[in-house]
Design an enzyme around this catalytic site. Structure first.
Site, mmCIF file in Angstrom:
data_model
loop_
_atom_site.group_PDB
_atom_site.id
_atom_site.type_symbol
_atom_site.label_atom_id
_atom_site.label_comp_id
_atom_site.label_asym_id
_atom_site.label_seq_id
_atom_site.Cartn_x
_atom_site.Cartn_y
_atom_site.Cartn_z
ATOM 1 N N LYS A 138 4.108 25.619 -21.806
ATOM 2 C CA LYS A 138 5.384 25.072 -22.814
ATOM 3 C C LYS A 138 5.198 26.059 -24.157
ATOM 4 C CE LYS A 138 3.632 23.202 -25.500
ATOM 5 N NZ LYS A 138 2.463 23.492 -26.740
ATOM 6 N N TYR A 223 6.686 17.966 -27.577
ATOM 7 C CA TYR A 223 6.190 16.754 -26.930
ATOM 8 C C TYR A 223 6.958 15.592 -27.282
ATOM 9 C CZ TYR A 223 1.790 19.303 -25.386
ATOM 10 O OH TYR A 223 0.992 20.174 -24.788
#
Ligand code: NAD
Length: 372
Positions: A138, A223
């Protein structure tokens, strides 16, 4: 080295069973560290032998379903030391110029791309073209357009594309999702995600727009975006966002220091989140509904994750995130298993659409509508 045996010795089989009982069925616990596993093994090459690549390699030593068998790196000395540490044969070692040749290597099933963000797009396209499955860190790409191209390339090449969303396999996180799905929190109303830390070295690639694609939002704020989606269990339909910058020398144009953003969901639930590179002690998720709440703090670090709900403390055990992730991803790739929270490229494109909208909203100052 953190081996499977070390892990089992450390926690003891009975303790494992006891702690897993409330959340993970016994069968699930066995599946993660199945001593007599004799099924297919995902043979992985890691691309990018930096800080996180090293962490994943160490964690994989405890896996029974995934095995580190190859490397892609621009640094010959790192390749040598990984070869001797992990027993990687010369024929499975590549550099950034020649790794397309991996297509001729029948001993590698998948490549795990763990390089700076801006390199993911090109490297994933090359791995797909070589006919290998891809796991990508990510943020999967710099924007949704790039992300969609990666999904399309992998679909065309008939390879799987997964993203290193390690929290999607974290037991306390999954317990809260179980509670929410079971209606134990009642109608979900609000999520708060606080994600940030004071970043160091001003010369690091994470503070270089060309390599990072942005600032804290790409690295840590993602996140909170991802968490708001899996905690609330819906896709956002609007975004508002505000950026503040106290140090324009360290955080140059295009590299966000701090962004606060709000997301609206179809049910009327909202999320309020903070992403920053300039504050410490920020790693908290909070979800509240009409009948209960859940809190994780720390929520996304390497663990142990800690949490409580309106029913009491969460006692699910800590298992090294990257070990469980790789065990589960082996099953996703080799056996078509469906994880509780998706970890595929489409999931990453959803986050990238929200990131695009947040950056747009910081510039316009207006509510930005999104369709995911
Ligand atoms: P890092 O700087 O420690 O390692 C990056 C590696 O890429 C190094 O080995 C470096 O040599 C190599 N590299 C190749 N080409 C490069 C170039 N042009 N410029 C700079 N480095 C180059 O970074 P990291 O912390 O390992 O992060 C790598 C990726 O992993 C990022 O996308 C990051 O977001 C992700 N990450 C994910 C997690 C997680 O918990 N899922 C944690 C940390 C990092």
């Amino acid at each position: 080295m953190n081996t499977r045996r070390d892990f089992l010795q450390k926690i003891g089989g009975s303790v494992l069973a006891l702690h897993l009982a409330p959340l993970v069925a016994k069968a699930d616990a066995d599946r993660v560290f199945e001593p007599s596993y004799a099924g297919p093994v995902l043979r992985v090459a890691i691309c990018g032998l930096g800080g996180y690549g090293t962490r994943v390699a160490e964690a994989m030593q405890a896996c029974v379903k995934a095995k580190l068998v190859g490397v892609i790196s621009g640094t010959p000395s790192k390749i040598k030391s990984w070869q001797s540490k992990y027993g990687i044969p010369e024929k499975n070692c590549y550099n950034y110029e020649n790794f397309d040749n991996i297509k001729n290597n029948p001993d590698i099933d998948a490549v795990y791309v763990i390089t700076p963000n801006a390199l993911h797009h090109d490297q994933v396209l090359r791995v797909a073209k070589a006919g290998k499955h891809v796991i990508c860190e990510k943020p999967m790409a710099l924007n949704a357009k790039q992300g969609q191209e990666m999904v399309d390339a992998c679909t065309k090449a008939k390879v799987k594309l997964l993203v290193g969303y390690r929290m999607h396999f974290e037991p306390k996180t999954l317990e809260i999702i179980r509670m929410r799905k079971a209606g134990e929190l009642g109608k979900v109303r609000f999520f708060q995600g606080l994600c940030g830390f004071k970043t160091g070295d001003p010369g690091q690639w994470r503070l270089n727009k060309e390599l990072a694609g942005g600032g804290s939002l790409m690295d840590i704020g993602i996140y909170a975006i991802n968490g708001s989606r899996y905690m609330i269990g819906e896709e956002p339909i609007w975004v508002t966002a505000q950026e503040t910058k106290t140090d324009p020398i360290k955080f140059k144009v295009g590299v966000d220091e701090t962004i606060q953003f709000q997301l609206g969901f179809p049910s009327g639930a909202t999320a309020s989140c903070l992403s920053t590179y300039n504050m410490n002690n920020l790693d908290r998720f909070f979800l509240t509904g009409d009948d209960g709440f859940a809190e994780l703090m720390p929520a996304t670090g390497y663990g142990p994750i800690q949490g409580r709900t309106s029913k009491g403390e969460l006692t699910n055990p800590h298992i090294t995130h990257q070990t469980v992730q790789m065990e589960e991803m082996a099953d996703v790739i080799l056996k078509g298993k469906q994880p509780i929270i998706p970890v595929d490229g489409n999931e990453a494109v959803k986050d990238l659409k929200v990131i695009d909208a947040i950056y747009e909203a910081t510039k316009s100052g207006k509510k930005t509508l999104i369709s995911i």
